[in-house]
Enzyme design. Structure first.
Site, PDB file in Angstrom:
ATOM      1  N   ARG A 165       8.937 -26.381 -46.282  1.00 57.35           N
ATOM      2  CA  ARG A 165       8.143 -25.174 -46.514  1.00 57.35           C
ATOM      3  C   ARG A 165       8.955 -24.278 -47.447  1.00 57.35           C
ATOM      4  NH1 ARG A 165       7.901 -26.236 -40.942  1.00 57.35           N
ATOM      5  NH2 ARG A 165       5.790 -26.702 -40.168  1.00 57.35           N
ATOM      6  N   LYS A 211       9.186 -23.859 -37.948  1.00 59.43           N
ATOM      7  CA  LYS A 211       8.364 -22.921 -37.191  1.00 59.43           C
ATOM      8  C   LYS A 211       8.765 -22.924 -35.720  1.00 59.43           C
ATOM      9  CE  LYS A 211       4.099 -22.752 -39.912  1.00 59.43           C
ATOM     10  NZ  LYS A 211       2.641 -23.010 -39.896  1.00 59.43           N
ATOM     11  N   HIS A 214       3.016 -24.852 -51.358  1.00 59.19           N
ATOM     12  CA  HIS A 214       2.800 -25.593 -50.110  1.00 59.19           C
ATOM     13  C   HIS A 214       2.120 -26.932 -50.375  1.00 59.19           C
ATOM     14  CE1 HIS A 214       3.030 -25.616 -45.763  1.00 59.19           C
ATOM     15  NE2 HIS A 214       1.799 -26.084 -45.707  1.00 59.19           N
ATOM     16  N   ARG A 221       4.458 -29.784 -50.438  1.00 62.47           N
ATOM     17  CA  ARG A 221       4.774 -30.331 -49.104  1.00 62.47           C
ATOM     18  C   ARG A 221       3.694 -31.326 -48.694  1.00 62.47           C
ATOM     19  NH1 ARG A 221       7.011 -29.431 -43.828  1.00 62.47           N
ATOM     20  NH2 ARG A 221       5.436 -29.054 -42.232  1.00 62.47           N
ATOM     21  N   HIS A 225       5.973 -31.365 -37.517  1.00 65.34           N
ATOM     22  CA  HIS A 225       4.724 -31.027 -36.845  1.00 65.34           C
ATOM     23  C   HIS A 225       4.885 -31.176 -35.335  1.00 65.34           C
ATOM     24  CE1 HIS A 225       2.144 -32.040 -40.637  1.00 65.34           C
ATOM     25  NE2 HIS A 225       2.616 -30.812 -40.653  1.00 65.34           N
ATOM     26  N   TYR A 278      -3.554 -36.199 -42.783  1.00 64.53           N
ATOM     27  CA  TYR A 278      -3.227 -36.805 -44.074  1.00 64.53           C
ATOM     28  C   TYR A 278      -3.865 -38.177 -44.236  1.00 64.53           C
ATOM     29  CZ  TYR A 278       0.016 -32.970 -44.662  1.00 64.53           C
ATOM     30  OH  TYR A 278       0.547 -31.718 -44.791  1.00 64.53           O
TER      31      TYR A 278
END
Length: 308
Positions: free
Chosen positions: A161, A184, A252, A255, A278, A287
């Site tokens: 990120r 995150k 982004h 990524r 994730h 994806y």
């Protein structure tokens, strides 16, 4: 909030403090939570005709929740934004129950609005290379051009990120083959660093006019402070305009490209999940939809249609 609603304001402040501390929520997340829950409390104060203290918060009923959600729709909020607001409200009420003993079943039982699933829009490999090359040549200051190219190469080649790349410090360089990234919610992961990314960072550091110590930022702005995300977005915008790429070609999106290129090369979903950081495999599985969508686009363009 009015003076009469000071109790609710205090609860909101303490909940946000708990989210920022124990839950390690980002400042951006805290800002969104504050906006959404303050709006909810403000609506309820008007809807119920009185301040939203502890007793009132424990008496929220399904009619109140339906009225609030109807107001969100009337205000033009998308289903995705309304779902985000409800998630914040539910988190607030869970905290009220756990920390304050203020139980209210209706907010926790409220249905989340269904939002259409948005597919990531990655940048094609040749377009990503072109954008990085443009960044490397487009700024009159050679060290700034090298910096922009190094940041974009890291986003594409390591799946970082923007905030993760710009959080790196001088002690992280020269970059190793793998980086330990705090993502995150403080979740750590190991990200691979390709030779091209290591070389791009070394070139940037060779040209950097500032003397830096281990605790200083790796990527600096023109005034020697930590590089601002807006400048990375600006570098991408310049490249996008020069190359005629769509508005979806954002930092982004690089990524997203990292993930889709790994998937196209036969990468395992669980491994890609770990590389991206994730929390849920479902987030990574989106994806596969991108890959299928691209396959169908090729099919639609190339398949000889039969005449009726």
């Amino acid at each position: 909030m009015t003076e009469a609603s000071a109790g609710a304001a205090d609860l909101l402040r303490r909940w946000l403090a708990s989210m920022s501390g124990a839950r390690a929520a980002s400042p951006h997340t805290i800002t969104g939570y504050r906006r959404d829950v303050a709006g909810y409390l403000g609506f309820l104060a008007g809807h119920r005709g009185g301040p939203m203290g502890r007793q009132a918060l424990g008496a929220i009923n399904p009619r109140d929740m339906r009225a609030w959600q109807a107001r969100l729709r009337a205000d033009g909020l998308s289903a995705r934004s309304a779902a985000r607001a409800l998630s914040a409200v539910k988190s607030f009420h869970r905290w009220l129950g756990e920390a304050e003993g203020v139980e209210a079943a209706a907010p926790l039982a409220a249905r989340t609005p269904k939002a259409p699933r948005r597919l990531p829009r990655p940048v094609a490999a040749d377009a990503a290379r072109a954008m990085i090359s443009h960044a490397a040549d487009s700024h009159p200051e050679p060290w700034i051009a090298a910096r922009d190219a190094a940041v974009l190469t890291l986003l594409w080649g390591a799946g970082l990120r923007v905030s993760e790349a710009l959080a790196l410090n001088r002690a992280d360089a020269p970059l190793p083959e793998t980086l330990r990234i705090s993502g995150k919610g403080g979740k750590e992961r190991i990200a691979p660093v390709l030779p091209a990314a290591r070389a791009a960072v070394e070139e940037y550091l060779r040209l950097l006019p500032y003397e830096t110590g281990p605790e200083d930022p790796l990527f600096l702005g023109a005034r020697g402070k930590r590089l601002d995300q807006r400048l990375v977005r600006l570098a991408m915008a310049r490249a996008r305009a020069a190359l005629g790429l769509p508005a979806t070609a954002t930092p982004h999106a690089l990524r997203h490209s990292f993930a889709t290129h790994l998937l196209e090369a036969g990468g395992d979903l669980r491994a890609i999940q770990a590389l991206l950081g994730h929390a849920s495999l479902a987030t990574t599985q989106v994806y596969t939809s991108v890959d299928q969508a691209r396959l169908m686009a090729v099919y639609e363009a190339a398949h000889p249609r039969r005449e009726a």
